[in-house]
Design a protein around this motif. Structure first.
Motif, PDB file in Angstrom:
ATOM      1  N   VAL A 102      -5.591   2.159   7.823  1.00  0.00           N
ATOM      2  CA  VAL A 102      -4.965   1.592   6.630  1.00  0.00           C
ATOM      3  C   VAL A 102      -3.451   1.629   6.805  1.00  0.00           C
ATOM      4  CG1 VAL A 102      -4.631   1.804   4.140  1.00  0.00           C
ATOM      5  CG2 VAL A 102      -6.859   2.340   5.151  1.00  0.00           C
ATOM      6  N   ARG A 115      -3.270   0.404  -3.483  1.00  0.00           N
ATOM      7  CA  ARG A 115      -2.912  -0.929  -2.990  1.00  0.00           C
ATOM      8  C   ARG A 115      -2.659  -1.852  -4.185  1.00  0.00           C
ATOM      9  NH1 ARG A 115      -5.026  -6.012  -1.658  1.00  0.00           N
ATOM     10  NH2 ARG A 115      -4.428  -6.826   0.404  1.00  0.00           N
ATOM     11  N   THR A 158       0.839  -1.197   0.000  1.00  0.00           N
ATOM     12  CA  THR A 158       0.000   0.000   0.000  1.00  0.00           C
ATOM     13  C   THR A 158       0.876   1.248   0.000  1.00  0.00           C
ATOM     14  OG1 THR A 158      -1.794  -1.125   1.174  1.00  0.00           O
ATOM     15  CG2 THR A 158      -1.782   1.284   1.223  1.00  0.00           C
ATOM     16  N   ASP A 212      -1.646  -5.681  -5.430  1.00  0.00           N
ATOM     17  CA  ASP A 212      -1.623  -7.077  -4.980  1.00  0.00           C
ATOM     18  C   ASP A 212      -1.080  -7.943  -6.116  1.00  0.00           C
ATOM     19  OD1 ASP A 212      -2.013  -9.628  -4.029  1.00  0.00           O
ATOM     20  OD2 ASP A 212      -4.005  -9.232  -3.218  1.00  0.00           O
ATOM     21  N   SER A 265      -6.121  -1.332  -6.216  1.00  0.00           N
ATOM     22  CA  SER A 265      -7.230  -0.496  -5.751  1.00  0.00           C
ATOM     23  C   SER A 265      -6.698   0.895  -5.456  1.00  0.00           C
ATOM     24  CB  SER A 265      -7.867  -1.070  -4.475  1.00  0.00           C
ATOM     25  OG  SER A 265      -8.323  -2.394  -4.679  1.00  0.00           O
ATOM     26  N   LEU A 282      -4.555   6.693  -1.803  1.00  0.00           N
ATOM     27  CA  LEU A 282      -4.017   5.436  -1.299  1.00  0.00           C
ATOM     28  C   LEU A 282      -4.114   4.419  -2.427  1.00  0.00           C
ATOM     29  CD1 LEU A 282      -5.626   5.384   2.250  1.00  0.00           C
ATOM     30  CD2 LEU A 282      -3.172   5.494   1.752  1.00  0.00           C
ATOM     31  N   GLY A 331      -8.389  -5.786   0.251  1.00  0.00           N
ATOM     32  CA  GLY A 331      -8.232  -6.103  -1.164  1.00  0.00           C
ATOM     33  C   GLY A 331      -9.451  -6.733  -1.793  1.00  0.00           C
ATOM     34  N   PHE A 359     -10.931  -1.807   0.988  1.00  0.00           N
ATOM     35  CA  PHE A 359      -9.637  -1.391   0.446  1.00  0.00           C
ATOM     36  C   PHE A 359      -8.497  -2.100   1.165  1.00  0.00           C
ATOM     37  CE2 PHE A 359      -5.861   1.254   0.616  1.00  0.00           C
ATOM     38  CZ  PHE A 359      -5.631   1.494  -0.728  1.00  0.00           C
ATOM     39  N   ARG A 360      -8.552  -2.113   2.479  1.00  0.00           N
ATOM     40  CA  ARG A 360      -7.472  -2.715   3.274  1.00  0.00           C
ATOM     41  C   ARG A 360      -7.344  -4.215   3.008  1.00  0.00           C
ATOM     42  NH1 ARG A 360      -9.067  -1.126   8.016  1.00  0.00           N
ATOM     43  NH2 ARG A 360     -10.271  -3.019   8.385  1.00  0.00           N
ATOM     44  N   VAL A 398       0.328   1.830   5.844  1.00  0.00           N
ATOM     45  CA  VAL A 398       1.038   2.390   4.692  1.00  0.00           C
ATOM     46  C   VAL A 398       2.444   1.801   4.660  1.00  0.00           C
ATOM     47  CG1 VAL A 398       1.962   4.491   3.640  1.00  0.00           C
ATOM     48  CG2 VAL A 398      -0.296   4.521   4.740  1.00  0.00           C
ATOM     49  N   ASP A 399       2.777   1.147   3.541  1.00  0.00           N
ATOM     50  CA  ASP A 399       4.100   0.530   3.403  1.00  0.00           C
ATOM     51  C   ASP A 399       5.127   1.489   2.810  1.00  0.00           C
ATOM     52  OD1 ASP A 399       3.218  -2.150   4.233  1.00  0.00           O
ATOM     53  OD2 ASP A 399       2.091  -2.125   2.349  1.00  0.00           O
TER      54      ASP A 399
END
Length: 346
Positions: free
Chosen positions: A154, A106, A80, A108, A115, A104, A330, A327-328, A156-157
């Protein structure tokens, strides 16, 4: 005078001698051709490697900012990003540097999906140091990350900042962005002016003027310019539209020349958190280049006017949590009611 050089017993050539000489010549020519093709192939490989190496070298020159809470993510795991659109004159991630755009995103890789969730700049969050509520765009990057994690829930990476010139260049790379307008619109502060209703293609300069517009005026039936009260929220859909259009433009471009150009754009216009290592960056870039734009879902974080200030926003207590959870995790983002704004993506 050269009579003594003559062979007194010249050789006699049989009937097959000429054919043998021709065959040897053909074999020699094939070996030369194969060798030449090998050299050419080696040169192409070396050239491609050089271009990929150049792309990696350029990527190594992207500006970095220290964000304490970010960190590397294992290969293949969801990632993310907090994406910040900032003025090119703003110190990357710095104190007082306000972000005009917040998204934001994301990714995968295992699911092959992405997203995008827009966070309005006027969303009120509690500032940890003072305990007061402030607009999220007023916070520097590290405190924005903290607010997103603690108040929206959420994780955040990584962080990506893109300047306005980079946004404009991204639109140009994508061949423009299509928007629908119900009537002529303008914003005298940003230079926006669209005089033809319907679906139109905006170049980089007008797309930037649109997504920065907070005082959009619409020409009504009586010929008067009336300010659109939804302008600040409406522009978030265009920000996401540009991002998806850019993904569509990049999709499948895994050749070294495209990689080099993309790396050049990134080095000129992006700032990344310093925990995003080169290997992880390369893996994520490969994933983005291979991503199908149809697998990207996007929406605006559901919000309502804040009771503290009608010009500020709070997370919608009913629709916000399901959208954030989806969202979190996926999963599919919930359907969002149609935007009443006179401007929308086509």
């Amino acid at each position: 005078m050269f009579e003594h050089l003559d062979d007194p017993r010249p050789p006699a050539f049989g009937a097959g001698a000429r054919h043998a000489v021709v065959r040897r010549a053909h074999r020699r020519r094939r070996r030369q051709l194969a060798g030449g093709m090998g050299v050419a192939a080696a040169a192409l490989v070396a050239g491609a490697g050089g271009l990929y190496g150049r792309a990696a070298w350029r990527a190594g020159h992207i500006d970095r900012v220290d964000v304490a809470s970010t960190g590397p993510v294992a290969d293949g795991e969801p990632v993310t990003f907090l994406v910040r659109g900032v003025d090119g004159g703003t110190e990357p991630g710095g104190e007082g540097g306000r972000s005009d755009t917040l998204l934001l995103a994301r990714l995968d890789p295992a699911a092959g999906t992405a997203s995008v969730l827009s966070v309005p700049r006027d969303l009120l969050v509690r500032e940890a140091a003072s305990g007061t509520r402030v607009r999220i765009n007023q916070l520097p990057v590290d405190r924005q990350v903290s607010a997103v994690e603690s108040q929206l829930g959420v994780p955040v990476d990584h962080v990506v900042e893109v300047d306005f010139a980079g946004f404009q260049a991204l639109v140009e790379r994508a061949g423009g962005v299509r928007v629908r307008v119900d009537a002529p619109v303008r914003d005298r502060l940003t230079g926006l002016y669209i005089d033809e209703p319907g679906c139109v293609t905006l170049g980089g300069e007008q797309a930037l003027a649109l997504v920065r517009s907070r005082h959009t005026e619409v020409l009504d039936a009586a010929g008067r310019w009336v300010e659109d009260p939804m302008a600040d929220l409406a522009r978030t859909s265009l920000q996401r539209a540009v991002l998806v259009a850019a993904l569509a433009d990049l999709s499948g471009r895994v050749d070294p020349i495209s990689a080099d150009r993309l790396a050049g754009w990134a080095a000129e216009h992006l700032t990344l958190d310093d925990s995003l290592g080169t290997d992880e960056l390369v893996d994520l870039a490969r994933y983005v280049l291979a991503l199908d734009p149809a697998a990207v879902t996007e929406m605006l974080l559901p919000v309502v006017p804040s009771p503290e200030d009608a010009n500020r926003l709070d997370v919608d207590p009913a629709a916000g949590p399901p959208a954030i959870d989806a969202f979190r995790e996926g999963t599919s983002l919930p359907e969002q009611p149609g935007d009443p704004s006179p401007i929308a993506a086509c």
